[in-house]
Design a protein around this motif. Sequence first.
Motif, PDB file in Angstrom:
ATOM      1  N   VAL A   1      -6.676   0.215  -0.599  1.00  0.00           N
ATOM      2  CA  VAL A   1      -7.104   1.897   0.752  1.00  0.00           C
ATOM      3  C   VAL A   1      -9.022   1.005   1.154  1.00  0.00           C
ATOM      4  CG1 VAL A   1      -7.971   3.612   1.102  1.00  0.00           C
ATOM      5  CG2 VAL A   1      -5.926   3.871   0.174  1.00  0.00           C
ATOM      6  N   SER A   2      -9.428   0.985  -0.148  1.00  0.00           N
ATOM      7  CA  SER A   2     -10.373   0.110   0.605  1.00  0.00           C
ATOM      8  C   SER A   2     -11.212  -0.975   0.901  1.00  0.00           C
ATOM      9  CB  SER A   2     -11.814  -0.065  -0.693  1.00  0.00           C
ATOM     10  OG  SER A   2     -12.848  -0.054  -0.344  1.00  0.00           O
TER      11      SER A   2
ATOM     12  N   LEU B   1       0.941  -0.881   0.158  1.00  0.00           N
ATOM     13  CA  LEU B   1       0.585  -0.087  -0.177  1.00  0.00           C
ATOM     14  C   LEU B   1       0.681   1.243  -0.053  1.00  0.00           C
ATOM     15  CD1 LEU B   1      -2.880   0.998   0.206  1.00  0.00           C
ATOM     16  CD2 LEU B   1      -2.858   0.705   1.932  1.00  0.00           C
ATOM     17  N   ALA B   2       2.226   1.387   0.608  1.00  0.00           N
ATOM     18  CA  ALA B   2       2.369   2.459   0.338  1.00  0.00           C
ATOM     19  C   ALA B   2       3.268   2.411  -0.247  1.00  0.00           C
ATOM     20  CB  ALA B   2       4.000   2.339   2.162  1.00  0.00           C
TER      21      ALA B   2
ATOM     22  N   LEU C   1      10.460   4.795   2.777  1.00  0.00           N
ATOM     23  CA  LEU C   1      10.680   3.822   1.210  1.00  0.00           C
ATOM     24  C   LEU C   1      11.464   4.724   0.349  1.00  0.00           C
ATOM     25  CD1 LEU C   1      10.216   1.531  -0.335  1.00  0.00           C
ATOM     26  CD2 LEU C   1       7.775   2.115  -0.259  1.00  0.00           C
ATOM     27  N   LEU C   2      10.433   5.919   0.195  1.00  0.00           N
ATOM     28  CA  LEU C   2      11.279   6.563  -0.676  1.00  0.00           C
ATOM     29  C   LEU C   2      12.934   7.738  -0.696  1.00  0.00           C
ATOM     30  CD1 LEU C   2       7.762   9.245  -1.374  1.00  0.00           C
ATOM     31  CD2 LEU C   2       8.728   6.879  -2.687  1.00  0.00           C
TER      32      LEU C   2
ATOM     33  N   GLN D   1       0.447   4.578   7.160  1.00  0.00           N
ATOM     34  CA  GLN D   1       1.104   3.909   5.661  1.00  0.00           C
ATOM     35  C   GLN D   1       2.261   5.157   5.192  1.00  0.00           C
ATOM     36  OE1 GLN D   1      -2.401   3.653   3.622  1.00  0.00           O
ATOM     37  NE2 GLN D   1      -2.261   5.573   2.659  1.00  0.00           N
ATOM     38  N   ALA D   2       1.841   6.059   6.071  1.00  0.00           N
ATOM     39  CA  ALA D   2       2.479   8.132   5.680  1.00  0.00           C
ATOM     40  C   ALA D   2       3.740   7.862   6.087  1.00  0.00           C
ATOM     41  CB  ALA D   2       2.042   9.532   5.759  1.00  0.00           C
ATOM     42  N   PRO D   3       3.986   7.196   7.329  1.00  0.00           N
ATOM     43  CA  PRO D   3       5.927   7.517   7.813  1.00  0.00           C
ATOM     44  C   PRO D   3       6.317   6.606   6.589  1.00  0.00           C
ATOM     45  CG  PRO D   3       3.951   6.641   9.490  1.00  0.00           C
ATOM     46  CD  PRO D   3       3.315   7.401   8.272  1.00  0.00           C
TER      47      PRO D   3
END
Length: 357
Positions: free
Chosen positions: A241-242, A139-140, A266-267, A259-261
């Motif tokens: 996401v769903s 998902l990330a 990851l980037l 998932q944001a951090p």
Amino acid sequence: MAASYDDAKAENGRLLEEQGNEGSNSELSGRSSPFNRLASIDIEGLKDVEIRKKAASTREGPQKNRAILVAWITINTLATIGIIFTNKAIFSDPSFQRCQVSFASFHFFVTALTLFILSRPKFGMFNPEPVRIRTLLPLAIAMSLNVILPNASLQFSSVTFYQLARILLTPTVALINYTFYSTSIPRPAVYALIPACVGVGIVSYFDSKVPSNAKVRSTSFVGVIFAFAGVLASSLYTVWVSSYQKSLKLSSMQLLYNQAPVGGVLLLYIVPWTDNFWSVNNASISKWMLILLSGCFAALINLSQFFIIGGAGPVSSTVVGHLKTCAIVTLGWIASGRSVGDRSIFGILLAIAGIIA
């Protein structure tokens, strides 16, 4: 007989005593009746005041909530418009054209910080639920592509085309759900999506043509490729996401908090192979201020979206999305320098009519 007589006499005396007590009680109650009436009047008056206060607060409650909701809708709309034009100004600078990945990572960390603050007990907007990093990794990755590819499209496209291409999210998500999950949408909704897709196709054709006027901002072929790739990535991300929310039993904020951090870190592993930091040495202070402003807009969008969905529901949130699309397309058209007689305007009107219908 003597015993019976004594018992009867005792019983008779007890009855007389009870009657005397009842008489004295009635006499006392009769004497205190004016005070009782005054007390009852005061109690009734207090009850009336309380009822009027409750009625006033009941009337003021929905009005206050409605005003707060309108304020958050306004903030969300202005922040969305602001972040698109701010990012367009940032990516128009050659110094930041090779910093797409680091810019997306910056936005992820801003989002993570915003959600961390909102989850603290002082605010208590949601309760964080930890999730294993390995579970969130796919998902990330989708979230990262969901941000990087549209940003790359914005770099090589006009604002009008960039925003209209996002309309294709709805039919693409519907197609993915139908193909992999056998989920269909109502037939009238399918009919409404047809003019929207045709309108985006018309705009893609005319907006990518080299304009005769050098001042007119157009879309390059690379911008079109990035736009359609971004639509596909965003659609997959929306479907996932769903699915993740249902399987993990998390709210949208709880899932984004996790998932944001992960996406931001990851980037950072990709940045050394994709971005060029040597070019930013010549960037002006105003460009760095625009980057900070873009981060603030991202935080406001995440915060306001939470209140809009919670206060008005997903349907009203969709209406707000349509409002933002119309506003961004209109402002993008004005900023592009195109005339009203430009042939791509027919595709714009057709696409907007499709999403509104």
